[in-house]
Design a protein around this motif. Structure first.
Motif, PDB file in Angstrom:
ATOM      1  N   ALA A  12     -29.771 -46.293 -37.551  1.00 28.52           N
ATOM      2  CA  ALA A  12     -31.184 -46.180 -37.167  1.00 28.52           C
ATOM      3  C   ALA A  12     -31.891 -47.534 -37.299  1.00 28.52           C
ATOM      4  O   ALA A  12     -32.688 -47.919 -36.439  1.00 28.52           O
ATOM      5  CB  ALA A  12     -31.881 -45.126 -38.031  1.00 28.52           C
ATOM      6  N   THR A  13     -31.562 -48.261 -38.379  1.00 26.31           N
ATOM      7  CA  THR A  13     -32.188 -49.570 -38.594  1.00 26.31           C
ATOM      8  C   THR A  13     -31.805 -50.531 -37.469  1.00 26.31           C
ATOM      9  O   THR A  13     -32.649 -51.280 -36.966  1.00 26.31           O
ATOM     10  CB  THR A  13     -31.753 -50.137 -39.974  1.00 26.31           C
ATOM     11  N   ALA A  14     -30.538 -50.467 -37.057  1.00 31.16           N
ATOM     12  CA  ALA A  14     -30.075 -51.341 -35.970  1.00 31.16           C
ATOM     13  C   ALA A  14     -30.770 -51.014 -34.649  1.00 31.16           C
ATOM     14  O   ALA A  14     -30.838 -51.856 -33.751  1.00 31.16           O
ATOM     15  CB  ALA A  14     -28.561 -51.217 -35.819  1.00 31.16           C
ATOM     16  N   ARG A  15     -31.298 -49.785 -34.530  1.00 31.39           N
ATOM     17  CA  ARG A  15     -32.021 -49.404 -33.309  1.00 31.39           C
ATOM     18  C   ARG A  15     -33.518 -49.701 -33.428  1.00 31.39           C
ATOM     19  O   ARG A  15     -34.325 -49.211 -32.644  1.00 31.39           O
ATOM     20  CB  ARG A  15     -31.842 -47.904 -33.021  1.00 31.39           C
ATOM     21  N   PRO A  56     -35.703 -45.927 -41.509  1.00 32.05           N
ATOM     22  CA  PRO A  56     -35.425 -44.610 -42.118  1.00 32.05           C
ATOM     23  C   PRO A  56     -36.492 -44.270 -43.147  1.00 32.05           C
ATOM     24  O   PRO A  56     -36.784 -45.069 -44.035  1.00 32.05           O
ATOM     25  CB  PRO A  56     -34.054 -44.806 -42.763  1.00 32.05           C
ATOM     26  N   HIS A  57     -37.087 -43.092 -42.982  1.00 27.71           N
ATOM     27  CA  HIS A  57     -38.243 -42.736 -43.788  1.00 27.71           C
ATOM     28  C   HIS A  57     -38.136 -41.270 -44.185  1.00 27.71           C
ATOM     29  O   HIS A  57     -37.750 -40.456 -43.368  1.00 27.71           O
ATOM     30  CB  HIS A  57     -39.501 -42.958 -42.941  1.00 27.71           C
ATOM     31  N   ASP A  58     -38.482 -40.962 -45.420  1.00 26.46           N
ATOM     32  CA  ASP A  58     -38.483 -39.568 -45.861  1.00 26.46           C
ATOM     33  C   ASP A  58     -37.092 -38.933 -45.812  1.00 26.46           C
ATOM     34  O   ASP A  58     -36.961 -37.748 -45.486  1.00 26.46           O
ATOM     35  CB  ASP A  58     -39.446 -38.762 -44.983  1.00 26.46           C
ATOM     36  N   SER A 110     -38.548 -37.492 -38.141  1.00 28.44           N
ATOM     37  CA  SER A 110     -39.898 -37.552 -37.571  1.00 28.44           C
ATOM     38  C   SER A 110     -40.717 -38.745 -38.067  1.00 28.44           C
ATOM     39  O   SER A 110     -41.641 -39.166 -37.387  1.00 28.44           O
ATOM     40  CB  SER A 110     -40.642 -36.243 -37.839  1.00 28.44           C
ATOM     41  N   ASP A 111     -40.383 -39.298 -39.232  1.00 27.00           N
ATOM     42  CA  ASP A 111     -41.177 -40.430 -39.747  1.00 27.00           C
ATOM     43  C   ASP A 111     -40.490 -41.780 -39.558  1.00 27.00           C
ATOM     44  O   ASP A 111     -40.966 -42.782 -40.097  1.00 27.00           O
ATOM     45  CB  ASP A 111     -41.486 -40.213 -41.243  1.00 27.00           C
ATOM     46  N   PHE A 112     -39.401 -41.817 -38.802  1.00 25.09           N
ATOM     47  CA  PHE A 112     -38.650 -43.074 -38.656  1.00 25.09           C
ATOM     48  C   PHE A 112     -39.409 -44.127 -37.831  1.00 25.09           C
ATOM     49  O   PHE A 112     -38.990 -45.266 -37.754  1.00 25.09           O
ATOM     50  CB  PHE A 112     -37.284 -42.828 -37.996  1.00 25.09           C
TER      51      PHE A 112
END
Ligand SMILES: Nc1ncnc2c1ncn2[C@@H]1O[C@H](COP(=O)(O)OP(=O)(O)O)[C@@H](O)[C@H]1O
Ligand SMILES: [Mg+2]
Length: 219
Positions: free
Chosen positions: A135-138, A142-144, A163-165
Protein backbone atom coordinates in the motif's frame (compact mmCIF):
# COMPACT_ATOMS: atom_id res chain seq x y z
CA UNK A 1 -18.32 -12.76 -10.00
CA UNK A 2 -19.29 -13.20 -13.62
CA UNK A 3 -19.68 -9.58 -14.87
CA UNK A 4 -23.08 -10.56 -16.29
CA UNK A 5 -24.43 -11.19 -12.80
CA UNK A 6 -23.36 -7.82 -11.38
CA UNK A 7 -26.49 -5.95 -12.60
CA UNK A 8 -28.67 -8.66 -10.98
CA UNK A 9 -26.76 -8.33 -7.74
CA UNK A 10 -27.08 -4.53 -7.75
CA UNK A 11 -30.80 -4.85 -8.46
CA UNK A 12 -31.09 -7.28 -5.53
CA UNK A 13 -29.25 -4.78 -3.29
CA UNK A 14 -31.18 -1.70 -4.40
CA UNK A 15 -34.65 -3.21 -4.31
CA UNK A 16 -34.41 -6.00 -1.70
CA UNK A 17 -31.76 -4.85 0.75
CA UNK A 18 -31.40 -1.08 1.01
CA UNK A 19 -35.04 -0.04 1.63
CA UNK A 20 -35.38 -2.41 4.62
CA UNK A 21 -31.86 -2.24 6.06
CA UNK A 22 -31.62 0.22 8.95
CA UNK A 23 -28.32 1.26 10.52
CA UNK A 24 -27.64 3.54 13.45
CA UNK A 25 -24.34 5.04 14.56
CA UNK A 26 -24.62 6.64 18.00
CA UNK A 27 -20.92 7.30 18.64
CA UNK A 28 -18.07 7.38 16.15
CA UNK A 29 -15.87 5.27 18.49
CA UNK A 30 -18.43 2.47 18.98
CA UNK A 31 -19.75 -0.07 16.45
CA UNK A 32 -22.80 0.85 14.38
CA UNK A 33 -26.07 -0.89 15.31
CA UNK A 34 -28.18 -2.87 12.84
CA UNK A 35 -31.83 -2.09 13.64
CA UNK A 36 -33.27 -4.12 10.76
CA UNK A 37 -31.87 -6.46 8.09
CA UNK A 38 -34.12 -8.23 5.57
CA UNK A 39 -33.84 -12.03 5.06
CA UNK A 40 -31.89 -13.79 3.67
CA UNK A 41 -29.06 -11.26 4.07
CA UNK A 42 -26.62 -12.12 6.86
CA UNK A 43 -24.54 -9.77 8.94
CA UNK A 44 -20.77 -10.40 8.71
CA UNK A 45 -19.57 -7.54 10.89
CA UNK A 46 -19.95 -3.98 12.10
CA UNK A 47 -17.29 -1.29 12.24
CA UNK A 48 -17.61 2.16 13.78
CA UNK A 49 -18.85 3.62 10.48
CA UNK A 50 -20.38 0.78 8.48
CA UNK A 51 -21.89 -2.71 8.50
CA UNK A 52 -21.10 -5.56 6.11
CA UNK A 53 -23.58 -8.19 4.89
CA UNK A 54 -23.66 -11.15 2.52
CA UNK A 55 -26.45 -12.79 0.47
CA UNK A 56 -26.43 -16.63 0.23
CA UNK A 57 -26.89 -16.50 -3.57
CA UNK A 58 -23.78 -14.30 -3.96
CA UNK A 59 -21.46 -15.76 -1.31
CA UNK A 60 -18.22 -14.31 -2.70
CA UNK A 61 -19.33 -10.68 -2.52
CA UNK A 62 -20.38 -8.43 0.32
CA UNK A 63 -22.15 -5.12 0.73
CA UNK A 64 -20.53 -2.53 3.00
CA UNK A 65 -22.98 0.24 3.85
CA UNK A 66 -22.10 3.38 5.79
CA UNK A 67 -24.49 4.44 8.57
CA UNK A 68 -26.38 7.74 8.13
CA UNK A 69 -24.12 10.64 9.11
CA UNK A 70 -20.89 8.65 8.64
CA UNK A 71 -19.08 9.77 5.49
CA UNK A 72 -16.32 8.01 3.57
CA UNK A 73 -17.68 5.45 1.13
CA UNK A 74 -16.56 7.36 -1.98
CA UNK A 75 -13.09 7.86 -0.51
CA UNK A 76 -12.89 4.14 0.26
CA UNK A 77 -13.78 3.29 -3.36
CA UNK A 78 -11.01 5.63 -4.46
CA UNK A 79 -8.48 3.95 -2.14
CA UNK A 80 -9.39 0.55 -3.68
CA UNK A 81 -8.79 2.01 -7.15
CA UNK A 82 -5.35 3.30 -6.11
CA UNK A 83 -4.47 0.06 -4.31
CA UNK A 84 -4.90 -2.22 -7.35
CA UNK A 85 -5.09 -6.00 -7.01
CA UNK A 86 -3.25 -7.70 -4.15
CA UNK A 87 -4.14 -11.04 -2.49
CA UNK A 88 -4.14 -9.58 1.04
CA UNK A 89 -6.78 -6.95 0.17
CA UNK A 90 -10.36 -7.07 -1.00
CA UNK A 91 -11.38 -5.21 -4.15
CA UNK A 92 -14.28 -2.91 -4.95
CA UNK A 93 -16.67 -3.91 -7.72
CA UNK A 94 -19.24 -1.15 -7.47
CA UNK A 95 -19.94 2.03 -5.50
CA UNK A 96 -23.57 2.98 -4.85
CA UNK A 97 -25.01 6.03 -3.09
CA UNK A 98 -23.90 5.00 0.42
CA UNK A 99 -22.52 1.47 -0.08
CA UNK A 100 -19.79 -0.53 -1.78
CA UNK A 101 -19.77 -4.02 -3.29
CA UNK A 102 -16.56 -5.70 -2.14
CA UNK A 103 -14.95 -9.08 -2.67
CA UNK A 104 -15.58 -11.21 0.39
CA UNK A 105 -12.67 -12.13 2.63
CA UNK A 106 -13.24 -15.40 4.50
CA UNK A 107 -12.07 -16.20 8.00
CA UNK A 108 -12.14 -14.29 11.26
CA UNK A 109 -10.90 -10.88 12.33
CA UNK A 110 -7.95 -11.08 14.73
CA UNK A 111 -10.38 -9.74 17.35
CA UNK A 112 -12.67 -12.75 16.73
CA UNK A 113 -9.63 -15.07 16.80
CA UNK A 114 -8.92 -13.83 20.36
CA UNK A 115 -12.57 -14.30 21.40
CA UNK A 116 -12.78 -17.83 19.97
CA UNK A 117 -9.27 -18.99 20.87
CA UNK A 118 -7.99 -19.39 17.30
CA UNK A 119 -4.21 -19.03 17.18
CA UNK A 120 -2.93 -15.97 15.28
CA UNK A 121 0.00 -17.17 13.19
CA UNK A 122 3.35 -15.47 12.53
CA UNK A 123 2.51 -15.89 8.82
CA UNK A 124 -0.61 -13.77 9.24
CA UNK A 125 1.45 -11.01 10.87
CA UNK A 126 4.03 -11.20 8.05
CA UNK A 127 1.26 -11.06 5.40
CA UNK A 128 -0.11 -7.86 6.95
CA UNK A 129 3.38 -6.32 7.04
CA UNK A 130 3.82 -7.16 3.34
CA UNK A 131 0.38 -5.77 2.46
CA UNK A 132 1.25 -2.51 4.21
CA UNK A 133 4.50 -2.26 2.24
CA UNK A 134 2.45 -2.77 -0.96
CA UNK A 135 0.00 0.00 0.00
CA UNK A 136 2.86 2.38 0.85
CA UNK A 137 4.48 1.70 -2.52
CA UNK A 138 1.17 2.72 -4.15
CA UNK A 139 1.37 6.14 -2.44
CA UNK A 140 -1.08 5.29 0.37
CA UNK A 141 -0.55 5.50 4.15
CA UNK A 142 -1.68 2.37 6.04
CA UNK A 143 -3.99 3.71 8.71
CA UNK A 144 -6.14 2.15 11.41
CA UNK A 145 -4.73 -1.35 10.89
CA UNK A 146 -5.92 -3.07 14.07
CA UNK A 147 -7.45 -6.34 15.29
CA UNK A 148 -10.95 -5.63 13.93
CA UNK A 149 -9.68 -4.53 10.51
CA UNK A 150 -7.43 -7.53 9.87
CA UNK A 151 -8.59 -11.09 9.17
CA UNK A 152 -7.00 -14.51 9.23
CA UNK A 153 -8.05 -17.38 6.97
CA UNK A 154 -6.19 -20.70 6.93
CA UNK A 155 -3.21 -19.10 8.61
CA UNK A 156 -2.88 -16.18 6.13
CA UNK A 157 -3.51 -12.50 6.81
CA UNK A 158 -5.83 -10.01 5.06
CA UNK A 159 -6.59 -6.32 5.63
CA UNK A 160 -10.35 -5.78 5.31
CA UNK A 161 -10.65 -2.09 6.06
CA UNK A 162 -8.59 0.36 4.02
CA UNK A 163 -11.00 3.27 4.35
CA UNK A 164 -8.47 5.55 6.09
CA UNK A 165 -5.46 4.78 3.87
CA UNK A 166 -5.94 8.11 2.04
CA UNK A 167 -4.88 10.01 5.20
CA UNK A 168 -1.32 11.27 5.17
CA UNK A 169 -0.39 11.30 8.86
CA UNK A 170 1.34 8.12 10.10
CA UNK A 171 -0.56 5.69 12.34
CA UNK A 172 1.11 3.48 14.99
CA UNK A 173 -1.76 1.07 15.66
CA UNK A 174 -0.31 -1.92 13.80
CA UNK A 175 3.12 -1.37 15.42
CA UNK A 176 1.40 -1.25 18.84
CA UNK A 177 -0.57 -4.42 18.02
CA UNK A 178 2.64 -6.21 17.01
CA UNK A 179 4.36 -5.16 20.24
CA UNK A 180 1.53 -6.76 22.27
CA UNK A 181 1.63 -9.79 19.95
CA UNK A 182 5.39 -10.27 20.54
CA UNK A 183 5.45 -9.47 24.27
CA UNK A 184 2.25 -11.12 25.47
CA UNK A 185 0.49 -13.15 22.80
CA UNK A 186 3.43 -15.24 21.54
CA UNK A 187 4.70 -16.34 24.99
CA UNK A 188 1.25 -16.85 26.57
CA UNK A 189 -1.27 -17.79 23.89
CA UNK A 190 0.02 -18.52 20.39
CA UNK A 191 0.82 -22.20 20.87
CA UNK A 192 -1.86 -22.79 23.47
CA UNK A 193 -4.70 -20.34 22.71
CA UNK A 194 -7.74 -20.00 24.95
CA UNK A 195 -10.89 -17.94 24.22
CA UNK A 196 -10.58 -14.52 25.86
CA UNK A 197 -13.75 -13.04 27.41
CA UNK A 198 -15.35 -10.08 25.65
CA UNK A 199 -15.13 -7.90 28.80
CA UNK A 200 -11.36 -8.38 28.85
CA UNK A 201 -11.00 -7.56 25.15
CA UNK A 202 -13.25 -4.49 25.45
CA UNK A 203 -11.37 -3.41 28.59
CA UNK A 204 -8.04 -3.69 26.73
CA UNK A 205 -9.49 -1.74 23.80
CA UNK A 206 -10.67 1.11 26.07
CA UNK A 207 -7.37 1.23 28.01
CA UNK A 208 -5.46 1.34 24.73
CA UNK A 209 -7.61 4.23 23.46
CA UNK A 210 -7.05 6.16 26.71
CA UNK A 211 -3.30 5.49 26.55
CA UNK A 212 -3.13 6.72 22.94
CA UNK A 213 -5.01 9.91 23.84
CA UNK A 214 -2.65 10.48 26.80
CA UNK A 215 0.40 9.87 24.58
CA UNK A 216 -0.88 12.36 21.96
CA UNK A 217 -1.23 15.04 24.64
CA UNK A 218 2.16 14.43 26.23
CA UNK A 219 4.38 14.37 23.09
N1 LIG B 1 -14.53 -7.74 2.40
C1 LIG B 1 -15.00 -8.27 3.54
N2 LIG B 1 -15.28 -9.60 3.60
C2 LIG B 1 -15.78 -10.16 4.75
N3 LIG B 1 -16.02 -9.47 5.88
C3 LIG B 1 -15.76 -8.14 5.88
C4 LIG B 1 -15.24 -7.48 4.71
N4 LIG B 1 -15.08 -6.16 5.00
C5 LIG B 1 -15.47 -6.03 6.29
N5 LIG B 1 -15.87 -7.19 6.82
C6 LIG B 1 -16.38 -7.41 8.20
O1 LIG B 1 -17.15 -6.27 8.59
C7 LIG B 1 -16.54 -5.61 9.71
C8 LIG B 1 -16.71 -4.10 9.55
O2 LIG B 1 -16.11 -3.66 8.35
P1 LIG B 1 -15.12 -2.42 8.32
O3 LIG B 1 -14.67 -2.26 6.90
O4 LIG B 1 -14.02 -2.58 9.33
O5 LIG B 1 -16.07 -1.21 8.75
P2 LIG B 1 -15.69 0.25 9.31
O6 LIG B 1 -15.11 1.03 8.13
O7 LIG B 1 -16.95 0.82 9.85
O8 LIG B 1 -14.65 0.05 10.39
C9 LIG B 1 -15.09 -6.10 9.73
O9 LIG B 1 -14.56 -6.07 11.05
C10 LIG B 1 -15.25 -7.53 9.22
O10 LIG B 1 -15.71 -8.38 10.25
MG1 LIG C 1 -13.09 -1.08 10.49
Amino acid sequence: MNPATLPDYIECIETGLLPAWQLLSVHEHEPVQVLALPAPWQLLGCGNYAAVVVHPDYPDWVVKRYAPGRPGHAQEADVYRRLGEHPAFSSCLHAGADYLVLRRIRGKTLWQCCLTGESITARTIADIDAAMVWATARGLTPHDVHAKNVMQHEGRGYIVDISDFYKTQPCARWQDFKRIYDWLYVPLLRDDPVPLPVWLMDGLRRCYRRWRRHKRHTV
